[in-house]
Design an enzyme around this catalytic site. Structure first.
Site, PDB file in Angstrom:
ATOM      1  N   TRP A  21      34.891  46.930  34.890  1.00 38.28           N
ATOM      2  CA  TRP A  21      35.841  46.129  35.498  1.00 38.28           C
ATOM      3  C   TRP A  21      35.528  44.860  35.159  1.00 38.28           C
ATOM      4  O   TRP A  21      34.377  44.253  35.296  1.00 38.28           O
ATOM      5  CB  TRP A  21      35.860  46.311  37.180  1.00 38.28           C
ATOM      6  CG  TRP A  21      36.709  45.497  37.894  1.00 38.28           C
ATOM      7  CD1 TRP A  21      38.207  45.144  37.692  1.00 38.28           C
ATOM      8  CD2 TRP A  21      36.478  44.613  39.050  1.00 38.28           C
ATOM      9  NE1 TRP A  21      38.517  44.115  38.779  1.00 38.28           N
ATOM     10  CE2 TRP A  21      37.622  43.961  39.395  1.00 38.28           C
ATOM     11  CE3 TRP A  21      35.190  44.568  39.686  1.00 38.28           C
ATOM     12  CZ2 TRP A  21      37.396  43.004  40.561  1.00 38.28           C
ATOM     13  CZ3 TRP A  21      35.160  43.791  40.792  1.00 38.28           C
ATOM     14  CH2 TRP A  21      36.397  43.096  41.296  1.00 38.28           C
ATOM     15  N   TYR A  54      42.217  48.555  34.073  1.00 34.54           N
ATOM     16  CA  TYR A  54      41.413  47.317  33.682  1.00 34.54           C
ATOM     17  C   TYR A  54      41.702  46.921  32.340  1.00 34.54           C
ATOM     18  O   TYR A  54      42.092  47.637  31.423  1.00 34.54           O
ATOM     19  CB  TYR A  54      39.875  47.716  33.655  1.00 34.54           C
ATOM     20  CG  TYR A  54      39.515  48.364  34.967  1.00 34.54           C
ATOM     21  CD1 TYR A  54      39.929  47.908  36.263  1.00 34.54           C
ATOM     22  CD2 TYR A  54      38.216  49.047  34.900  1.00 34.54           C
ATOM     23  CE1 TYR A  54      39.305  48.438  37.373  1.00 34.54           C
ATOM     24  CE2 TYR A  54      37.590  49.565  36.335  1.00 34.54           C
ATOM     25  CZ  TYR A  54      38.013  49.027  37.322  1.00 34.54           C
ATOM     26  OH  TYR A  54      37.591  49.503  38.452  1.00 34.54           O
ATOM     27  N   SER A 152      39.482  56.114  45.960  1.00 32.07           N
ATOM     28  CA  SER A 152      38.993  54.984  46.131  1.00 32.07           C
ATOM     29  C   SER A 152      39.689  54.016  47.137  1.00 32.07           C
ATOM     30  O   SER A 152      40.881  53.726  47.445  1.00 32.07           O
ATOM     31  CB  SER A 152      38.911  53.842  44.776  1.00 32.07           C
ATOM     32  OG  SER A 152      38.428  52.649  44.651  1.00 32.07           O
ATOM     33  N   TRP A 205      31.258  49.923  44.647  1.00 32.42           N
ATOM     34  CA  TRP A 205      31.516  49.079  43.559  1.00 32.42           C
ATOM     35  C   TRP A 205      31.131  47.550  44.404  1.00 32.42           C
ATOM     36  O   TRP A 205      31.103  47.664  45.657  1.00 32.42           O
ATOM     37  CB  TRP A 205      32.913  48.822  43.130  1.00 32.42           C
ATOM     38  CG  TRP A 205      33.914  48.792  44.201  1.00 32.42           C
ATOM     39  CD1 TRP A 205      34.594  49.510  44.864  1.00 32.42           C
ATOM     40  CD2 TRP A 205      34.738  47.387  44.682  1.00 32.42           C
ATOM     41  NE1 TRP A 205      35.623  49.193  45.733  1.00 32.42           N
ATOM     42  CE2 TRP A 205      35.712  47.932  45.288  1.00 32.42           C
ATOM     43  CE3 TRP A 205      34.363  46.194  44.092  1.00 32.42           C
ATOM     44  CZ2 TRP A 205      36.304  46.863  45.960  1.00 32.42           C
ATOM     45  CZ3 TRP A 205      35.277  44.991  44.661  1.00 32.42           C
ATOM     46  CH2 TRP A 205      36.251  45.417  45.682  1.00 32.42           C
ATOM     47  N   SER A 206      30.651  46.870  43.526  1.00 31.62           N
ATOM     48  CA  SER A 206      30.406  45.582  44.134  1.00 31.62           C
ATOM     49  C   SER A 206      29.210  45.520  44.971  1.00 31.62           C
ATOM     50  O   SER A 206      29.147  44.990  45.924  1.00 31.62           O
ATOM     51  CB  SER A 206      31.790  44.739  44.674  1.00 31.62           C
ATOM     52  OG  SER A 206      31.251  43.426  44.636  1.00 31.62           O
ATOM     53  N   ALA A 209      27.674  42.177  45.479  1.00 35.95           N
ATOM     54  CA  ALA A 209      28.794  41.292  46.172  1.00 35.95           C
ATOM     55  C   ALA A 209      29.322  40.252  44.955  1.00 35.95           C
ATOM     56  O   ALA A 209      29.189  38.923  45.365  1.00 35.95           O
ATOM     57  CB  ALA A 209      28.113  40.702  47.330  1.00 35.95           C
TER      58      ALA A 209
END
Length: 339
Positions: A21, A54, A152, A205-206, A209
Site C-alpha cells: 500500500w 492500490y 478488513s 496494518w499500520s 502508525a
C-alpha cells in the site's frame, strides 16, 4: 522468521508480512519495489499483501512481477476487493457478485498466479446484501481461485454474521485486517474477543502508525527530508493527522529508552508489541528501501515480558485510542465514498 497459523485454518503465515500500500506503483520506482520484495524473501518473509485498489491495480502488477520465478507453493499471497478500480464505473467497485467475480480474475492476471491464498473484503459493503457477497466468495473458493476468505476493518457484528454465512456455505472466514498499533487499539474491546471465539485471526496494518512509532517525527520540528511525510505520492496526507498530535509525538519519544534497553529499534519494538497479541497472526510492513524490510523483519520472534508491556502503557498514557465504535464510524457508507 517465525510463522503463525491463520485463524482456525491450516495455513501458516509469516509473522511479518510485506505489504505494498502507498509504495508500489506510486511512491517508489519499480526497481526499488523489486529490491524490497527480494529483501523480504531474503529475510524469510513468505506472506505478501496487496489490493486491487492500490495505485488503481498497478501495485498488484508490480508485486506479481517482483515474485515471478519464485516457488508459488512457498508463498502466501493475499489481495483485496472493494474499492473503485479501472474507470471507476458503477460496477467497478464494491462487493456485488459481479464485481467480486470479475475482480478476482483481474487480480490473478496481474499477480501472475492461478490462485491467491487469502481473498479479502477490503471493507464492508452496506449497499450489497451480505448473503450475495458471501455466496460470491464461496464460488471463488469453489473455483480454486482463492483458498481462504478474509475481511478488513469489519465490526465484531459484521464478522459474526459473515462467519456464520461462510460456515453455511462451506468455506472458511479466517482473517480480519484492521489498523492496530500501540497507539490505535480500537479492536481490543470487541473485535479481538469475537475473533478469538470464532477462530479468526488479525493481520494488522499500520503497526508503526504510519511511521510515527519509529520515533523519527518530533514535535515542533519539520518531518525529516525524504520521509513519507514529505512525499505526497507516498502517503503524506495519511500521516499528517498524526503529526498534528504533539502530545502523541512527545509520548512516543518516551519509548526510546525502552527499545534501547532491549537492544531493539523503535520500529522493532512496535512490531513486537502487536505480535504480543495472540490473536494477531501477522503484522504488515511497507518499505521504500530494502534495508527497512531487513531491519523490521528482525522483530519476528521477539517476546516482550509483562513489565515491558506495562512500561509501554505507562509511557503512552492517555494518547492511546481505544474506542471500539471507531471501526464503524470510519467505515465508508458506500464504495464510492471510500476514496
Amino acid at each position: 522468521m517465525e510463522h503463525r497459523i491463520l485463524g482456525d485454518s491450516g495455513l501458516k503465515v509469516s509473522e511479518i508480512c510485506y505489504g505494498n500500500w502507498l509504495t508500489h506503483g506510486s511512491q517508489v520506482e519499480n526497481e526499488v519495489a523489486v529490491a524490497c520484495v527480494h529483501a523480504a524473501l531474503d529475510a524469510g518473509i513468505t506472506t505478501f499483501d496487496t489490493a486491487d485498489v492500490y495505485a488503481n491495480t498497478v501495485a498488484e502488477s508490480v508485486l506479481g512481477a517482483a515474485l515471478a520465478g519464485e516457488r508459488r507453493e512457498s508463498l502466501e499471497i493475499m489481495t483485496k476487493v472493494f474499492g473503485p478500480t479501472g474507470p471507476k464505473g458503477p460496477n467497478d467497485m464494491g462487493l456485488s457478485r459481479k464485481h467480486i467475480l470479475e475482480s478476482i480474475n483481474g487480480s490473478l492476471r496481474r499477480l501472475g498466479t492461478d490462485y491467491v491464498d487469502v481473498y479479502q473484503a477490503h471493507r464492508y459493503d452496506k449497499t450489497v446484501p451480505l448473503e450475495e457477497t458471501m455466496q460470491a466468495f464461496a464460488d471463488v473458493v469453489s473455483a480454486g481461485k482463492a483458498l481462504y476468505i478474509g475481511v478488513s476493518e469489519w465490526t465484531a457484528d459484521q464478522i459474526t454474521r459473515g462467519h456464520a454465512i461462510a460456515r453455511e456455505l462451506g468455506f472458511q472466514l479466517v482473517s480480519n485486517q484492521p489498523e492496530y498499533s500501540m497507539l490505535t487499539r480500537i479492536i481490543e474491546a470487541e473485535v479481538v474477543p469475537t475473533c478469538r471465539r470464532l477462530g479468526v485471526s488479525q493481520v494488522v496494518w499500520s503497526p508503526l502508525a504510519q511511521g510515527v512509532l519509529t520515533g523519527k517525527y518530533l514535535p515542533h520540528l519539520s518531518p525529516p527530508e525524504g520521509s513519507r511525510a514529505t512525499d505526497e505520492a507516498g502517503g503524506a496526507a495519511s500521516i499528517r493527522p498524526w503529526l498534528e498530535q504533539e502530545d502523541t509525538l512527545l509520548a512516543v519519544q518516551k519509548l526510546n529508552p525502552i527499545a534501547a534497553d532491549l537492544g531493539l529499534t523503535m520500529a522493532q519494538l512496535a512490531l513486537a508489541w502487536v505480535l504480543a497479541n495472540d490473536n494477531v497472526s501477522a503484522a504488515i510492513i511497507g518499505a521504500s528501501r530494502p534495508e527497512q524490510v531487513s531491519d523490521n523483519a528482525k522483530a519476528s520472534g521477539v517476546r516482550l515480558e509483562g513489565d515491558v508491556l506495562a512500561a509501554i502503557d505507562e509511557a503512552l498514557g492517555d494518547v492511546v485510542v481505544t474506542d471500539p465504535a471507531l471501526t464503524a464510524a470510519r467505515a465508508p457508507s458506500s464504495p464510492r465514498d471510500w476514496l
